[in-house]
Design a protein around this motif. Structure first.
Motif, PDB file in Angstrom:
ATOM      1  N   ILE A 260       0.319   3.095  -3.430  1.00  0.00           N
ATOM      2  CA  ILE A 260       0.546   2.560  -2.075  1.00  0.00           C
ATOM      3  C   ILE A 260       2.039   2.431  -1.800  1.00  0.00           C
ATOM      4  N   GLY A 261       2.775   1.961  -2.825  1.00  0.00           N
ATOM      5  CA  GLY A 261       4.221   1.793  -2.664  1.00  0.00           C
ATOM      6  C   GLY A 261       4.923   3.100  -2.356  1.00  0.00           C
ATOM      7  N   GLN A 262       4.540   4.143  -3.062  1.00  0.00           N
ATOM      8  CA  GLN A 262       5.174   5.437  -2.828  1.00  0.00           C
ATOM      9  C   GLN A 262       4.841   5.958  -1.435  1.00  0.00           C
ATOM     10  N   LEU A 263       3.581   5.802  -1.049  1.00  0.00           N
ATOM     11  CA  LEU A 263       3.139   6.237   0.271  1.00  0.00           C
ATOM     12  C   LEU A 263       3.929   5.510   1.370  1.00  0.00           C
ATOM     13  N   ALA A 264       4.037   4.176   1.232  1.00  0.00           N
ATOM     14  CA  ALA A 264       4.746   3.372   2.235  1.00  0.00           C
ATOM     15  C   ALA A 264       6.205   3.809   2.335  1.00  0.00           C
ATOM     16  N   CYS A 265       6.833   4.066   1.171  1.00  0.00           N
ATOM     17  CA  CYS A 265       8.234   4.498   1.161  1.00  0.00           C
ATOM     18  C   CYS A 265       8.416   5.825   1.877  1.00  0.00           C
ATOM     19  N   LEU A 266       7.514   6.775   1.615  1.00  0.00           N
ATOM     20  CA  LEU A 266       7.630   8.094   2.239  1.00  0.00           C
ATOM     21  C   LEU A 266       7.497   7.985   3.757  1.00  0.00           C
ATOM     22  N   TYR A 267       6.547   7.175   4.224  1.00  0.00           N
ATOM     23  CA  TYR A 267       6.401   6.992   5.674  1.00  0.00           C
ATOM     24  C   TYR A 267       7.620   6.299   6.281  1.00  0.00           C
ATOM     25  N   ALA A 268       8.157   5.303   5.556  1.00  0.00           N
ATOM     26  CA  ALA A 268       9.342   4.594   6.061  1.00  0.00           C
ATOM     27  C   ALA A 268      10.505   5.574   6.198  1.00  0.00           C
ATOM     28  N   LYS A 269      10.685   6.455   5.191  1.00  0.00           N
ATOM     29  CA  LYS A 269      11.768   7.449   5.245  1.00  0.00           C
ATOM     30  C   LYS A 269      11.554   8.420   6.391  1.00  0.00           C
ATOM     31  N   LEU A 270      10.316   8.887   6.506  1.00  0.00           N
ATOM     32  CA  LEU A 270       9.968   9.869   7.517  1.00  0.00           C
ATOM     33  C   LEU A 270      10.269   9.335   8.922  1.00  0.00           C
ATOM     34  N   PRO A 287       0.437 -13.545  -6.249  1.00  0.00           N
ATOM     35  CA  PRO A 287       1.710 -13.142  -6.853  1.00  0.00           C
ATOM     36  C   PRO A 287       1.615 -11.831  -7.634  1.00  0.00           C
ATOM     37  N   VAL A 288       0.479 -11.568  -8.338  1.00  0.00           N
ATOM     38  CA  VAL A 288       0.403 -10.332  -9.138  1.00  0.00           C
ATOM     39  C   VAL A 288       0.522  -9.089  -8.273  1.00  0.00           C
ATOM     40  N   THR A 289      -0.159  -9.084  -7.113  1.00  0.00           N
ATOM     41  CA  THR A 289      -0.080  -7.867  -6.286  1.00  0.00           C
ATOM     42  C   THR A 289       1.276  -7.780  -5.580  1.00  0.00           C
ATOM     43  N   MET A 290       1.826  -8.945  -5.177  1.00  0.00           N
ATOM     44  CA  MET A 290       3.151  -8.914  -4.541  1.00  0.00           C
ATOM     45  C   MET A 290       4.185  -8.348  -5.513  1.00  0.00           C
ATOM     46  N   ARG A 291       4.049  -8.739  -6.773  1.00  0.00           N
ATOM     47  CA  ARG A 291       4.998  -8.292  -7.796  1.00  0.00           C
ATOM     48  C   ARG A 291       4.924  -6.775  -7.973  1.00  0.00           C
ATOM     49  N   THR A 292       3.686  -6.229  -8.099  1.00  0.00           N
ATOM     50  CA  THR A 292       3.580  -4.788  -8.370  1.00  0.00           C
ATOM     51  C   THR A 292       4.012  -3.959  -7.160  1.00  0.00           C
ATOM     52  N   ILE A 293       3.680  -4.437  -5.934  1.00  0.00           N
ATOM     53  CA  ILE A 293       4.091  -3.709  -4.723  1.00  0.00           C
ATOM     54  C   ILE A 293       5.622  -3.726  -4.598  1.00  0.00           C
ATOM     55  N   THR A 294       6.226  -4.905  -4.862  1.00  0.00           N
ATOM     56  CA  THR A 294       7.686  -5.045  -4.765  1.00  0.00           C
ATOM     57  C   THR A 294       8.377  -4.086  -5.735  1.00  0.00           C
ATOM     58  N   TYR A 295       7.867  -4.042  -6.975  1.00  0.00           N
ATOM     59  CA  TYR A 295       8.444  -3.159  -7.982  1.00  0.00           C
ATOM     60  C   TYR A 295       8.366  -1.706  -7.516  1.00  0.00           C
ATOM     61  N   SER A 296       7.195  -1.345  -7.020  1.00  0.00           N
ATOM     62  CA  SER A 296       6.950   0.033  -6.620  1.00  0.00           C
ATOM     63  C   SER A 296       7.878   0.468  -5.469  1.00  0.00           C
ATOM     64  N   ILE A 297       7.997  -0.385  -4.450  1.00  0.00           N
ATOM     65  CA  ILE A 297       8.871  -0.051  -3.311  1.00  0.00           C
ATOM     66  C   ILE A 297      10.326   0.067  -3.761  1.00  0.00           C
ATOM     67  N   ASN A 298      10.729  -0.863  -4.607  1.00  0.00           N
ATOM     68  CA  ASN A 298      12.097  -0.864  -5.094  1.00  0.00           C
ATOM     69  C   ASN A 298      12.379   0.419  -5.889  1.00  0.00           C
ATOM     70  N   PHE A 299      11.396   0.832  -6.706  1.00  0.00           N
ATOM     71  CA  PHE A 299      11.572   2.025  -7.531  1.00  0.00           C
ATOM     72  C   PHE A 299      11.648   3.289  -6.674  1.00  0.00           C
ATOM     73  N   PHE A 300      10.655   3.447  -5.783  1.00  0.00           N
ATOM     74  CA  PHE A 300      10.598   4.706  -5.027  1.00  0.00           C
ATOM     75  C   PHE A 300      11.679   4.823  -3.954  1.00  0.00           C
ATOM     76  N   SER A 301      12.202   3.679  -3.471  1.00  0.00           N
ATOM     77  CA  SER A 301      13.230   3.775  -2.422  1.00  0.00           C
ATOM     78  C   SER A 301      14.616   3.650  -3.033  1.00  0.00           C
ATOM     79  N   LYS A 302      14.687   3.572  -4.376  1.00  0.00           N
ATOM     80  CA  LYS A 302      15.958   3.347  -5.089  1.00  0.00           C
ATOM     81  C   LYS A 302      16.673   2.116  -4.531  1.00  0.00           C
ATOM     82  N   GLY A 303      15.880   1.082  -4.229  1.00  0.00           N
ATOM     83  CA  GLY A 303      16.464  -0.185  -3.781  1.00  0.00           C
ATOM     84  C   GLY A 303      16.875  -0.231  -2.321  1.00  0.00           C
ATOM     85  N   GLU A 304      16.638   0.860  -1.561  1.00  0.00           N
ATOM     86  CA  GLU A 304      17.092   0.868  -0.157  1.00  0.00           C
ATOM     87  C   GLU A 304      16.132   0.137   0.771  1.00  0.00           C
ATOM     88  N   VAL A 305      14.856   0.098   0.401  1.00  0.00           N
ATOM     89  CA  VAL A 305      13.866  -0.552   1.251  1.00  0.00           C
ATOM     90  C   VAL A 305      13.318  -1.759   0.512  1.00  0.00           C
TER      91      VAL A 305
END
Length: 633
Positions: A260-270, A287-305
């Motif tokens: 989901i994180g990768q998908l959200a990042c790609l749409y945000a970039k697009l 908290p567990v799902t917030m943590r994993t989503i946060t990590y994923s967005i941070n990873f795929f956007s290289k910290g930009e989003v």
């Protein structure tokens, strides 16, 4: 919704307000009269209420509506979400009202815009390893455009451009339902919360194949760390051992969140968007799902989003449906403020903090918002409103300061309750109400010790606001009104002699005396001594006790330089604090000096009471009195 019913309703609340007005002095002896009269009046204001019920208690929810529906003109009730179809007949039969189904997405976006606009600390980012996991954002005056990623059974991704313009731009069938369904098959656990519980105890590396399992370490050429997941569930193809339920649940959670994180990042970039809000039952306060989503967005956007979450996300649909129904009253033309006395705050239902909180009725978690007298806007003089922080200390972050201030408010509480009761000597139930106030505020302070993030960023200001909300709830509109009236009257008697002594000084000496007066007026604490009829003595004493320069914050040198060399300032905006000596003998002589230089002065005061601060309506009377004795003013 699927498991919870969220109800939004509007009510009018009658409460007391303290009003002040000048006496009509037509040829009477005014020497020993109070400065102005204080009257307590009843006022009716609008309030929005939001409350949650568990679906198993839908009948209780409908009884609640039936008991509270006073306006019999209501013929139609707005509903949205899956339950609007499922419970339609039951609702119509039990309430005798027609159910009007509203589009889920439209309601969601409407509700989202409403909370983003009206609740200052609605939005937070999740940080797993800090003392407080939630980092609140200051509302940006411009909330658009943003991406809303709703993770329910599936995932919907919506781009929101304006109040009414939004479009569904994509989604995925791999969402919360997938985690739940696959999780149930893998672990034989049917409950969503229990699955998350399992996941939070698991170790995904026992099940997942990592980059280092494939390459023996990091994959340098591509810059991939060895601990990255190369293949979710990859180890289960080769291992012949049984995996634990916890590890499988954790692996599954990572798999779906990363996707989901990768998908959200790609749409945000697009679509060139940098704000992504996440919601839906998959996220809701977990908290567990917030943590994993946060990590994923941070990873795929290289910290930009940044992944952002909303405090009242579970209510968005209900708020939106309510706004659709209330269109003729146009709630959006007003500003609304969260009422801390009636709202339960973030994570208030976490069972470890309050095991007893879910009562038999199945209701929990409330939010109340009061309509403010006037719409709020950002001060136009601010360079960048979104980075402006009006508080000096963030108590959510600073554990020592938090402990200090919470203890401070606890120790002052008995005094405030006594003062409240004493402010209404003619009322038979004042003591009883003061005790209820004391109990309620004490409980709020205990909640904030456990969950400092309950209402957004915790500050001294929010602690004071909460106290005023609790006082108002038990009909104590302004416990300090008589104290302020007395202080203002006494300080006014000394105004002229303070001005005379200032006018006798040389120019440079006078500038320093004025600044010392501002400081002394503010530190001079009326409460500590009995108010004598010689406040000027106290004021002089306070001045003499000020520490020598340099002060903690000291820009006096630059200020003096600017007065000497520059032209008069065009305009000065002064935020006044306490009644009595502070505003009358500290601030007003300073105002007078600026006026005599040709500077326009704006004096800003609180619109409502807080402790012994001077209020806007009191400041009008004080100014009128000073103007009558001083030609410069």
């Amino acid at each position: 919704g699927g498991s919870l019913t969220k109800l939004a309703y509007y009510s009018t609340v009658q409460h007391k307000v303290a009003r002040v007005r000048s006496f009509d002095h037509s040829g009477k002896d005014v020497e020993n009269e109070p400065l102005y009269e204080i009257s307590v009046q009843e006022e009716i204001t609008a309030r929005l209420h939001f409350i949650k019920f568990e679906n198993t208690y839908i009948e209780t929810c409908l009884d609640f509506i039936k008991d509270h529906l006073v306006n019999t003109e209501t013929k139609v009730i707005k509903a949205t979400g899956g339950g609007a179809y499922k419970f339609k007949d039951l609702i119509e039969k039990k309430l005798g009202l027609k159910v009007d189904k509203e589009d889920v997405m439209t309601c969601l976006i409407k509700g989202c815009n409403f909370v983003l606009r009206n609740i200052p600390h609605e939005v937070f980012a999740y940080q797993k390893d800090s003392d407080t996991e939630f980092r609140f954002q200051t509302n940006h005056p411009n909330i658009f455009p943003y991406l809303l990623v709703n993770i329910g059974s599936g995932v919907s991704i919506v781009k929101v451009e304006t109040e009414d313009k939004f479009e569904w731009i994509g989604g995925s069938s791999i969402g919360g339902g997938t985690f739940w369904g696959l999780g149930a098959l893998l672990t034989k656990t049917k409950k969503f919360d229990e699955l998350l519980q399992l996941a939070s105890k698991g170790q995904h590396t026992n099940v997942d194949m990592l980059v280092k399992d494939v390459y023996g370490g990091a994959y340098q050429t591509l810059g991939l760390s060895g601990n990255l997941i190369a293949s979710s569930f990859g180890k289960s193809t080769t291992a012949d051992k049984e995996f634990s339920k916890e590890d499988m649940a954790k692996s599954l959670l990572h798999m779906i969140s990363n996707d989901i994180g990768q998908l959200a990042c790609l749409y945000a970039k697009l679509h060139n968007l940098d704000k992504i809000y996440f919601g839906g039952f998959f996220i809701r306060g977990h908290p567990v799902t917030m943590r994993t989503i946060t990590y994923s967005i941070n990873f795929f956007s290289k910290g930009e989003v940044q992944a952002l979450f909303l405090r009242h996300e579970g209510y968005l649909g209900a708020i939106g449906a309510f706004l659709k129904g209330a269109e003729q009253d146009n709630p959006n033309q007003y500003s609304w403020g969260e009422n801390y006395a009636g709202s339960s705050g973030l994570m208030s239902t976490s069972p470890d903090v309050y095991p007893m909180q879910r009562t038999r009725s199945g209701t929990f978690d409330m939010l109340e918002m009061d309509r403010l007298e006037r719409p709020l806007v950002n001060l136009p003089l601010l360079k960048d409103p979104s980075t402006y922080i009006p508080d000096t200390v963030d108590l959510t972050d600073d554990a020592m300061a938090r402990k200090y201030w919470l203890t401070c408010f606890e120790e002052a509480l008995d005094g405030v309750a006594k003062r409240a009761a004493a402010s209404q000597p003619d009322s038979t139930d004042a003591l009883e109400r003061a005790e209820k106030f004391r109990q309620k505020y004490w409980n709020k302070l205990q909640t904030l010790r456990q969950q400092p993030f309950a209402y957004g960023t915790l500050t001294v200001r929010s602690l004071l606001d909460t106290r005023e909300h609790c006082l108002n709830e038990f009909n104590f509109p302004d416990p300090y009104s008589k104290v302020k009236q007395k202080e203002n009257g006494i300080a006014l008697k000394c105004f002229q002699s303070v001005i005379e002594s200032l006018d006798s000084l040389g120019w440079e000496e006078r500038q320093f005396a004025l600044v010392k007066g501002l400081l002394a007026g503010n530190v001079f604490d009326w409460g500590a001594k009995a108010v004598s009829d010689e406040p000027q003595f106290g004021f002089e004493e306070a001045k003499s006790k000020l520490q020598e320069r340099p002060w903690l914050e000291d820009s006096y040198g630059q200020w003096l330089q600017r007065l000497k060399e520059g032209p008069p300032h065009k305009c000065a905006l002064i935020f006044a604090d306490n009644s009595g000596i502070d505003v009358i003998l500290g601030v007003f002589p300073f105002v007078r000096e600026l006026l005599s230089r040709g500077t326009e002065v704006i004096l800003a005061c609180n619109s409502g009471p807080a402790l012994n601060d001077v209020t806007y309506s009191e400041s009008l009377i004080v100014t009128e009195r000073i103007a009558a004795m001083d030609p410069v003013i």
